[in-house]
Design an enzyme around this catalytic site. Structure first.
Site, PDB file in Angstrom:
ATOM      1  N   GLU A  50       9.045  57.400   8.802  1.00 32.85           N
ATOM      2  CA  GLU A  50       7.747  57.723   9.398  1.00 32.85           C
ATOM      3  C   GLU A  50       7.682  57.358  10.869  1.00 32.85           C
ATOM      4  O   GLU A  50       8.271  56.367  11.285  1.00 32.85           O
ATOM      5  CB  GLU A  50       6.683  56.851   8.730  1.00 32.85           C
ATOM      6  CG  GLU A  50       6.093  57.431   7.494  1.00 32.85           C
ATOM      7  CD  GLU A  50       4.936  56.565   7.005  1.00 32.85           C
ATOM      8  OE1 GLU A  50       4.969  56.225   5.820  1.00 32.85           O
ATOM      9  OE2 GLU A  50       4.037  56.231   7.800  1.00 32.85           O
ATOM     10  N   CYS A 107       4.682  54.571  17.314  1.00 27.61           N
ATOM     11  CA  CYS A 107       5.153  53.492  16.444  1.00 27.61           C
ATOM     12  C   CYS A 107       6.377  54.019  15.694  1.00 27.61           C
ATOM     13  O   CYS A 107       6.293  54.981  14.939  1.00 27.61           O
ATOM     14  CB  CYS A 107       4.021  53.116  15.489  1.00 27.61           C
ATOM     15  SG  CYS A 107       4.474  51.860  14.310  1.00 27.61           S
ATOM     16  N   CYS A 117      13.102  48.124   3.892  1.00 25.19           N
ATOM     17  CA  CYS A 117      13.109  46.849   4.606  1.00 25.19           C
ATOM     18  C   CYS A 117      13.371  45.735   3.603  1.00 25.19           C
ATOM     19  O   CYS A 117      12.873  45.790   2.482  1.00 25.19           O
ATOM     20  CB  CYS A 117      11.754  46.621   5.283  1.00 25.19           C
ATOM     21  SG  CYS A 117      11.651  45.080   6.213  1.00 25.19           S
ATOM     22  N   CYS A 137       7.680  41.111   2.830  1.00 28.75           N
ATOM     23  CA  CYS A 137       6.340  40.556   3.082  1.00 28.75           C
ATOM     24  C   CYS A 137       5.372  41.144   2.050  1.00 28.75           C
ATOM     25  O   CYS A 137       5.373  42.356   1.818  1.00 28.75           O
ATOM     26  CB  CYS A 137       5.875  40.894   4.493  1.00 28.75           C
ATOM     27  SG  CYS A 137       6.991  40.287   5.769  1.00 28.75           S
ATOM     28  N   CYS A 176       2.860  44.123   2.804  1.00 27.43           N
ATOM     29  CA  CYS A 176       3.408  45.273   3.528  1.00 27.43           C
ATOM     30  C   CYS A 176       3.960  46.333   2.579  1.00 27.43           C
ATOM     31  O   CYS A 176       4.711  46.035   1.659  1.00 27.43           O
ATOM     32  CB  CYS A 176       4.496  44.799   4.478  1.00 27.43           C
ATOM     33  SG  CYS A 176       5.235  46.128   5.437  1.00 27.43           S
ATOM     34  N   CYS A 228       0.012  52.138   7.203  1.00 29.07           N
ATOM     35  CA  CYS A 228       1.436  52.071   7.564  1.00 29.07           C
ATOM     36  C   CYS A 228       2.345  52.122   6.340  1.00 29.07           C
ATOM     37  O   CYS A 228       2.123  51.434   5.367  1.00 29.07           O
ATOM     38  CB  CYS A 228       1.750  50.813   8.372  1.00 29.07           C
ATOM     39  SG  CYS A 228       0.532  49.518   8.347  1.00 29.07           S
TER      40      CYS A 228
HETATM   41  N1  SAH Z   1       9.390  43.983  10.556  1.00 31.79           N
HETATM   42  C1  SAH Z   1       8.676  43.948  11.792  1.00 31.79           C
HETATM   43  C2  SAH Z   1       8.074  45.264  12.217  1.00 31.79           C
HETATM   44  C3  SAH Z   1       7.430  46.108  11.163  1.00 31.79           C
HETATM   45  S1  SAH Z   1       5.857  45.593  10.585  1.00 31.79           S
HETATM   46  C4  SAH Z   1       7.635  42.855  11.750  1.00 31.79           C
HETATM   47  O1  SAH Z   1       7.529  42.186  10.726  1.00 31.79           O
HETATM   48  O2  SAH Z   1       6.988  42.615  12.747  1.00 31.79           O
HETATM   49  C5  SAH Z   1       4.788  45.864  11.942  1.00 31.79           C
HETATM   50  C6  SAH Z   1       3.487  45.110  11.846  1.00 31.79           C
HETATM   51  O3  SAH Z   1       2.638  45.697  10.840  1.00 31.79           O
HETATM   52  C7  SAH Z   1       3.710  43.662  11.434  1.00 31.79           C
HETATM   53  O4  SAH Z   1       2.927  42.779  12.177  1.00 31.79           O
HETATM   54  C8  SAH Z   1       3.302  43.713   9.985  1.00 31.79           C
HETATM   55  O5  SAH Z   1       3.052  42.446   9.534  1.00 31.79           O
HETATM   56  C9  SAH Z   1       2.120  44.675  10.035  1.00 31.79           C
HETATM   57  N2  SAH Z   1       1.678  45.148   8.723  1.00 31.79           N
HETATM   58  C10 SAH Z   1       2.421  45.327   7.610  1.00 31.79           C
HETATM   59  N3  SAH Z   1       1.653  45.673   6.576  1.00 31.79           N
HETATM   60  C11 SAH Z   1       0.395  45.743   7.016  1.00 31.79           C
HETATM   61  C12 SAH Z   1      -0.851  46.055   6.395  1.00 31.79           C
HETATM   62  N4  SAH Z   1      -0.940  46.373   5.112  1.00 31.79           N
HETATM   63  N5  SAH Z   1      -1.977  46.015   7.163  1.00 31.79           N
HETATM   64  C13 SAH Z   1      -1.877  45.698   8.477  1.00 31.79           C
HETATM   65  N6  SAH Z   1      -0.746  45.398   9.107  1.00 31.79           N
HETATM   66  C14 SAH Z   1       0.391  45.412   8.393  1.00 31.79           C
END
Ligand code: SAH
Length: 342
Positions: free
Chosen positions: A89, A102, A109, A113, A116, A331
């Protein structure tokens, strides 16, 4: 065959030198690819037939396949297919200062987390520099706009694909390439300490964003498994050193999760943790995911109260604008939803 879009200008120069050709041909090829945006080697009209043949024999110039897209007033999301059938994406955000893209850096990944969507699919593979570069070129072509800012905040952990991400940044930043200024490029990481150290030696003033999301190990361990390998005090120590060495811009991202990390105590603890650091905090309203049973978005009042506490305690803080979240998948969800519908 390797994509021509994988090559930094230096690597392309090396290729030409190895083939007993002149180094400046790399600059000519770059201009055709990134300024004139041609689709075939044949179109490179100031390059000799023999050199074109050499390029055709050694490289592909294929684009990604656009599978589907979704648009709202201030955002467009694109799902692209890669040559091996994987899907990625890219999200175009319309700001008052321009267009920001973005970008995804991996298929899936491994960071896991909990909040996410991307982590639902374990890492399948790294994206090649070309697969990141083409996200920019093709979105510009489809939308007929110039992208001024790049954020590596799509699917994947950029520092778990370090070498390709660095090549990508060099291609994008090259004045003969896409020519996006280093201060307009932001890499976001969940905090892979060894790579942050390595990145401090990189020679460009690229911005770094850290996905922090908690003020202490107890909460962060529950949200982000990576914190067990690289606990918060080590992360902050590394970042203080990073700022000293590079003087670059540093942001902390903090998703506001109702009753998980959004209390006044958390705000005070966070202010204390970041005190004296030349950095700012970006509070992110949580986008709902398939894990909504675990997390809810903090309400506006709570986000404002958190913001005020940080401000009063001397921390620079902003609240992230939400893009078209009413009708749009959040996202990582365009791909997830697409797979489910199929
Ligand atoms: N792996 C990297 C980049 C990808 S995530 C990182 O961890 O920074 C990019 C951003 O989107 C991160 O800050 C992540 O925590 C956030 N993100 C992931 N899931 C999300 C969600 N459900 N709502 C809002 N932000 C989210």
């Amino acid at each position: 065959m390797q994509s021509i879009y994988d090559f930094t200008k230096e690597k392309l120069e090396e290729f030409f030198l190895e083939k007993n050709e002149k180094k400046f041909k790399a600059t000519q090829v770059y201009e055709w690819l990134y300024k004139k945006r041609i689709n075939s080697f044949e179109e490179m009209s100031n390059i000799s037939k023999n050199t074109i043949k050499l390029l055709e024999e050694n490289f592909s110039i294929d684009k990604l396949k656009l599978i589907t897209s979704q648009s709202d007033i201030d955002v467009d999301k694109y799902l692209f297919g890669l040559s091996d059938g994987n899907k990625i994406e890219a999200v175009l955000m319309h700001h008052d200062y321009g267009y920001s893209l973005c970008i995804s850096t991996e298929v899936g990944c491994n960071m896991g987390c909990l909040f996410c969507e991307s982590g639902r699919l374990k890492k399948v593979r790294n994206l090649l520099p070309s697969e990141m570069v083409l996200q920019i070129i093709q979105v510009e072509e489809i939308k007929k706009v110039r992208i001024s800012h790049i954020v590596l905040m799509g699917i994947g952990e950029p520092f778990d694909n370090y070498d390709n991400v660095i090549d990508f940044v060099n291609i994008v930043n090259d004045p003969k390439g896409i020519d996006i200024g280093s201060r307009h490029i932001t890499i976001s990481t969940c905090g892979l300490i060894p790579k942050i150290k390595e990145f401090s030696k990189f020679d460009k003033q690229v911005n770094l964003a850290i996905s922090l999301h908690a003020p202490n190990n107890e909460i962060r361990n529950k949200l982000m498994p990576i914190n067990k390998a690289y606990p918060i005090e080590e992360l902050i120590g590394t970042l203080k050193e990073y700022i000293k060495l590079t003087n670059r811009r540093l942001t902390f991202e903090y998703i506001m999760l109702n009753d998980v990390n959004d209390s006044k105590e958390c705000a005070l603890e966070l202010a204390n943790l970041l005190k004296g650091m030349n950095a700012y905090v970006n509070l992110i309203p949580y986008n709902s995911t398939s894990n909504d049973s675990l997390f809810k978005k903090s309400d506006k009042e709570k986000i404002m109260a958190f913001y005020d506490t940080l401000k009063k305690n001397g921390i620079n803080v902003t609240i992230r604008k939400e893009f078209g979240s009413k009708v749009m998948a959040a996202c990582g969800q365009l791909r997830a939803n697409y797979e489910e519908v199929k």
